[in-house]
Write an enzyme that holds these catalytic residues in place. Sequence first.
Site, PDB file in Angstrom:
ATOM      1  N   SER A  90       0.295  -6.663 -27.764  1.00 53.16           N
ATOM      2  CA  SER A  90       1.447  -7.552 -27.607  1.00 53.16           C
ATOM      3  C   SER A  90       2.427  -6.969 -26.581  1.00 53.16           C
ATOM      4  O   SER A  90       2.071  -6.836 -25.418  1.00 53.16           O
ATOM      5  CB  SER A  90       2.112  -7.781 -28.969  1.00 53.16           C
ATOM      6  OG  SER A  90       3.048  -8.821 -28.918  1.00 53.16           O
TER       7      SER A  90
ATOM      8  N   ASP B  48      -4.404 -17.600 -29.783  1.00 55.28           N
ATOM      9  CA  ASP B  48      -3.149 -16.877 -30.003  1.00 55.28           C
ATOM     10  C   ASP B  48      -1.999 -17.875 -30.139  1.00 55.28           C
ATOM     11  O   ASP B  48      -1.711 -18.630 -29.218  1.00 55.28           O
ATOM     12  CB  ASP B  48      -2.888 -15.931 -28.829  1.00 55.28           C
ATOM     13  CG  ASP B  48      -1.760 -14.945 -29.102  1.00 55.28           C
ATOM     14  OD1 ASP B  48      -0.928 -15.225 -29.992  1.00 55.28           O
ATOM     15  OD2 ASP B  48      -1.705 -13.905 -28.432  1.00 55.28           O
TER      16      ASP B  48
ATOM     17  N   HIS C  42      -3.027 -13.983 -32.735  1.00 55.59           N
ATOM     18  CA  HIS C  42      -2.364 -12.854 -32.083  1.00 55.59           C
ATOM     19  C   HIS C  42      -2.925 -11.526 -32.594  1.00 55.59           C
ATOM     20  O   HIS C  42      -3.080 -10.573 -31.841  1.00 55.59           O
ATOM     21  CB  HIS C  42      -0.865 -12.927 -32.324  1.00 55.59           C
ATOM     22  CG  HIS C  42      -0.070 -11.983 -31.482  1.00 55.59           C
ATOM     23  ND1 HIS C  42      -0.112 -12.003 -30.105  1.00 55.59           N
ATOM     24  CD2 HIS C  42       0.781 -10.972 -31.804  1.00 55.59           C
ATOM     25  CE1 HIS C  42       0.686 -11.063 -29.619  1.00 55.59           C
ATOM     26  NE2 HIS C  42       1.223 -10.422 -30.633  1.00 55.59           N
TER      27      HIS C  42
END
Length: 786
Positions: free
Chosen positions: A654, A727, A761
């Site tokens: 991330s 995601d 994610h």
Amino acid sequence: MTANAQATWQTPPEPIASMLNTRRLPTVMFSPRSRYFVALEPSVLPPIASLAQPKIAIAGLQINPKTWEPAKANFFQAISLHRLDDSPAIPIVLPPAPRLRHLHWSFSGRYLAFTLTQAEGVELWLLDVEQAKAQPLTGPVLNAVYGTPYLWLPDDSLVYKQRPQSTPPPAPPPLPLGPLVEENLGRTAPTRTYTNLLQNPYDEALFEHYLSAQLVKIHPKDGLDSDRQPFTQTQLFRTVLPSPDGQWLLVATLHRPFSYQVPLSRFATRFEVLNLQGEVVHTVADLPLAEEIPVNFDAVRAGQRLVSWRADRAATLFWVEALDGGDANKKVPWRDAVYTLAAPFQDEPRQLWRSTLRFRGLLWGNGETAIAYSAWYNTRQLQMWRLRPDQPDSEPVLIGDRNFQDAYSHPGDPVTAPGPYGWATLLIPDADRIYLNGRGASPRGVYPFLDRLDLSSGQTERLWQSPERTFSRVRRVLDPQATELIIRSESQTSPGNFSLYNRQTDTATPLTQFADPLPWYRDVRKALVRYRRADGLDLSATLYLPPGYQADRDGPLPVLLWVYPEEHKSRDTASQVTRSEYTFSRPRGSSILFLLTQGYAILAGPTLPIVGEADEEPNDTYLEQLVAGAEAAVDYLVQRGVGKRDRVAIGGHSYGAFTTANLLAHSPLFCTGIARSGAYNRSLTPFGFQGEQRTFWDAPDTYIRLSPFMAAAQIKQPLLLIHGADDNNPGTYPMQSERLYEALKGLGGTVRWVSLPYEGHAYRSREAVGHGLWEMVQWLNIYLKR
């Protein structure tokens, strides 16, 4: 060379492959009065087929249309019941391969309710702890799409959300009825990059269908087949909350107009109080669609928000209203006000408190004491106040004012216990004292504590503190004098286990004996290490070394730095050590700690503070501070003899992936990188990202300079990009990795892009987790181990 590297699922090398199948440590839930607790076994990694089930993505949600619950939900798969003594655990009999969620104790503590997902929907189940028996209360009829699908009342009855029983979902139109048109007529309505939003009228119809529910009341004594009738009309329930005395229901329902720009949390919402016959007795607020909230971390919705009940009173509402219209950029003397209104809701609301900072929370104790918090993100200021709720003319008393990133000054969080109505209220041993449960970060280490605070004098008394070489925390205070405590203790080699501790006799009775699920890691060397940045800022990290490794004998190892930076407004807070080296660390999921089995050293979480003091914005010097922090970490590894300068890799997930690409573009420190689920072009997140509140148009140079996509030509080292194809995290669209891959390929770089089907994610399926670890091992074996 360019290659079309279409792959099948790959399995990581041993022992990683076997470790992925290891059961995780249980989660423990204590009953309200702490006579019982349950140990819940988390599910193992699900197969990719479970993620591939049909789903509907609308209004910020992902819904399983067959079961009426979130797609890709996490489950528990077993329950064992324990008493708070030395009697043996009782396994609870459940159907084969159960999928359990939404576990909540009744206020009496006799029952534990939970949902069980069947093939056709979600059922409500009940565990009777006195009989140690679980049974269903309903068939697969619950609407669990959003929020908790049921709630307890004080008499041990329950109210649940029932989905429509005979209405089929709307059929998609065979052809579009016309173009999709949106317009904005001069208003300012910035939004962040949300995903899975409504896109057309058909989505709106789906949203209304799958959010629709009726409320039904049930008692444990009712049979499974008893005739139950809904007591409300079908509505789009957002929340349902009973009053502490159980006589009223506070409901928040959604209504049109909906939005194609923001998720359902900002849809038009009506707050009403119902009686148990479903009749509306009071309307608290009817809030319009909120698309115009300014881009600022201290901006909030205009009108009433955070509507709830006083936990210490039978039926008194409270809510917060922004006195600045929710706009943090306005210069006003007061930001927020708290109002209360008691049943039967016929008087005018009374203002309880107003704050110069943004309201952040309120803990109710009794009429003499409540603790309120207010904060301001830009300055990192946090204030703690004592209120006297039943004395409207009394002045609030400030009992704490600090930088909320200053872990060393954190006094601890107030301790709560079940109050007169079963709700959590402040545990108050006498008129002017409360308890504080703290993490205990300090220059000498992290040692959690329990204090008693005198609210009149501000003096604290230390009642308990974690022993040396362990990480122990108080999980429950069992009596007003804090004589008995439930403590969870762990160390580097022992998993977290619970004990009943008596302060008077200084004795501890073990309550659990969970074993190490991955004993291979017992001999891993874990240490909290400290070093200094070139500008004098003290930094820290956690260093993991494979079993048996000795630097003076074995020489340098290939090292992976796994990073995630953080913005600060003070150099003092940026240098603080907030992690304990005595925690129990075992990998699960996609953890990088699995790489220790392959002979790599790992420097996890090296602090990379981005500091902007006073009026300075941290991100305006992001790159310089980022590189300086990374240089300090690499220098430390080399000086200690653990690593060599030409055999250090950088990686992150991330915002850590964004950091990884930036460090490859702007420094020669690393020979390769791994970036998972990142964002690389900040012009695609123009209304703020991470800790950045300015828009692209406020600070275009910063946005461009921080975007590693703009510096792709400077990335000369090999880079592995991994991203979940589904995601749904705001800002980290899969397109971010795809476009960086295309840029690097077009510039002649060495790059591999792995798109994991159906993954979000974070990665959840056994196939994707295993394949992702295989990719990382193979990449590091080629470009780091060499």
